[in-house]
Write an enzyme that holds these catalytic residues in place. Sequence first.
Site, PDB file in Angstrom:
ATOM      1  N   HIS A 196      44.496  -4.484 -27.089  1.00 40.80           N
ATOM      2  CA  HIS A 196      45.728  -5.178 -26.717  1.00 40.80           C
ATOM      3  C   HIS A 196      46.327  -5.933 -27.897  1.00 40.80           C
ATOM      4  O   HIS A 196      47.549  -5.989 -28.053  1.00 40.80           O
ATOM      5  CB  HIS A 196      45.455  -6.143 -25.570  1.00 40.80           C
ATOM      6  CG  HIS A 196      44.844  -5.497 -24.374  1.00 40.80           C
ATOM      7  ND1 HIS A 196      45.518  -4.577 -23.599  1.00 40.80           N
ATOM      8  CD2 HIS A 196      43.604  -5.607 -23.827  1.00 40.80           C
ATOM      9  CE1 HIS A 196      44.738  -4.159 -22.620  1.00 40.80           C
ATOM     10  NE2 HIS A 196      43.570  -4.767 -22.740  1.00 40.80           N
ATOM     11  N   LEU A 197      45.473  -6.502 -28.731  1.00 41.29           N
ATOM     12  CA  LEU A 197      45.974  -7.227 -29.901  1.00 41.29           C
ATOM     13  C   LEU A 197      46.579  -6.264 -30.921  1.00 41.29           C
ATOM     14  O   LEU A 197      47.515  -6.623 -31.646  1.00 41.29           O
ATOM     15  CB  LEU A 197      44.848  -8.029 -30.546  1.00 41.29           C
ATOM     16  CG  LEU A 197      45.221  -8.888 -31.758  1.00 41.29           C
ATOM     17  CD1 LEU A 197      46.309  -9.895 -31.407  1.00 41.29           C
ATOM     18  CD2 LEU A 197      43.989  -9.606 -32.300  1.00 41.29           C
ATOM     19  N   ALA A 198      46.056  -5.059 -30.963  1.00 39.19           N
ATOM     20  CA  ALA A 198      46.515  -4.083 -31.965  1.00 39.19           C
ATOM     21  C   ALA A 198      48.021  -3.892 -31.918  1.00 39.19           C
ATOM     22  O   ALA A 198      48.704  -3.948 -32.953  1.00 39.19           O
ATOM     23  CB  ALA A 198      45.809  -2.745 -31.760  1.00 39.19           C
ATOM     24  N   ASP A 199      48.575  -3.675 -30.722  1.00 44.62           N
ATOM     25  CA  ASP A 199      50.022  -3.422 -30.664  1.00 44.62           C
ATOM     26  C   ASP A 199      50.824  -4.684 -30.980  1.00 44.62           C
ATOM     27  O   ASP A 199      51.924  -4.620 -31.500  1.00 44.62           O
ATOM     28  CB  ASP A 199      50.429  -2.830 -29.310  1.00 44.62           C
ATOM     29  CG  ASP A 199      50.254  -3.788 -28.140  1.00 44.62           C
ATOM     30  OD1 ASP A 199      51.114  -4.640 -27.941  1.00 44.62           O
ATOM     31  OD2 ASP A 199      49.246  -3.654 -27.411  1.00 44.62           O
ATOM     32  N   HIS A 204      50.791   1.819 -26.310  1.00 42.70           N
ATOM     33  CA  HIS A 204      51.545   0.638 -26.716  1.00 42.70           C
ATOM     34  C   HIS A 204      51.549   0.511 -28.244  1.00 42.70           C
ATOM     35  O   HIS A 204      52.580   0.212 -28.855  1.00 42.70           O
ATOM     36  CB  HIS A 204      50.926  -0.628 -26.111  1.00 42.70           C
ATOM     37  CG  HIS A 204      51.385  -0.920 -24.722  1.00 42.70           C
ATOM     38  ND1 HIS A 204      50.849  -0.297 -23.619  1.00 42.70           N
ATOM     39  CD2 HIS A 204      52.323  -1.767 -24.243  1.00 42.70           C
ATOM     40  CE1 HIS A 204      51.441  -0.751 -22.534  1.00 42.70           C
ATOM     41  NE2 HIS A 204      52.347  -1.642 -22.879  1.00 42.70           N
ATOM     42  N   GLN A 226      55.991 -12.761 -27.555  1.00 43.39           N
ATOM     43  CA  GLN A 226      55.710 -11.656 -28.484  1.00 43.39           C
ATOM     44  C   GLN A 226      56.956 -11.294 -29.291  1.00 43.39           C
ATOM     45  O   GLN A 226      56.867 -10.999 -30.488  1.00 43.39           O
ATOM     46  CB  GLN A 226      55.211 -10.432 -27.720  1.00 43.39           C
ATOM     47  CG  GLN A 226      53.755 -10.506 -27.295  1.00 43.39           C
ATOM     48  CD  GLN A 226      53.287  -9.233 -26.627  1.00 43.39           C
ATOM     49  OE1 GLN A 226      53.907  -8.175 -26.761  1.00 43.39           O
ATOM     50  NE2 GLN A 226      52.196  -9.325 -25.897  1.00 43.39           N
TER      51      GLN A 226
END
Length: 337
Positions: free
Chosen positions: A277-280, A301, A100
């Site tokens: 979860h993908l948003a952050d 997050h 990430q």
Amino acid sequence: MITIDGSYLEGGGQIVRTAVSLSAITKKPVKIINIRKNRKNSGLSNQHIACVNAISKICNAKVEGLLKSSETLVFYPGDIISENFEIDIKTAGSISLVIQSLLPIALAIDKNIEITLIGGTNVEFSPPIDYIKNVTLKFLENIGINSEINIIERGFFPEGGGTVKITIKPSKIIPFELIENKSIELKGIIFNQNLDENISKRIRKSASDILLNKGFCPEIKLEKTNGKSTGVGIFLFTNYIGSDCLGKRGIPSEKVGKIASENLIEELDTKMAIDSHLADQIIPFMPFSDIKVGVSKITNHTSTNIYVVEKFFDVKFNIDEYSKDNAKGYVISTKGV
């Protein structure tokens, strides 16, 4: 120098990962204080140190405070160096979280970089490597980020020892808009290393039964491998939405499948384009172009990453509630700087 409070909101290692990554590509020095101040084991862990080491290798950075348990880190970025290298986390620390922090580097390199990472591929409190490969990277393709992941060996807690190669390619962000999830083709994988294959079959049956009962027809593959560490789990996904659950001693296989499938259904029920979860994960890329995306919910997050990104760029994120027909969630948008 930019100063960032590492105890802000979620107050986790994500602040460190995002901050040093953006420091490298903007060439703005950053000082992070109160790192994980409110956590039981405050300060930097091995996984955070691995992230900083990886980014510092790429941008020839000078770093102060890069010690385990350190609550203050100062990062002075240098020039980007497009060279291949290896990072060994030394523990079962999450490879996914290191990746990430590496992905935004695609915006600053001038040729492909291949990075080998050794550590944990499927561990608690982080996205499985399968999520990064099948959800994160697939979404990022839409906005111009091109990377490839090759899972060489899986690594589970406590031994780790997993190996992943990622190729990051020079990229440029392009405008993109996606609010709702219009088409659904459910896929999944049950990964099993060093354990009886019947465990995998029980997990698959449990997940499939629940999803079939909801009208879905999932294609769930079984993966059986041998390796240095032992573990089992399931990852389910469709488009830009994913769900997973790791097997654990004392938890029946049927419950592992149940947790993953029910969490996926909860996300799908919102009808929004991406999961929480993908948003952050996409927040650090949004200042570079006009991006508008629908998300199931806003987590700490996500809000934390917005806080960090707004420190580096003259940009303001907009979060609006969204309700249309059967879709209900939020829309995150920015105007590129």
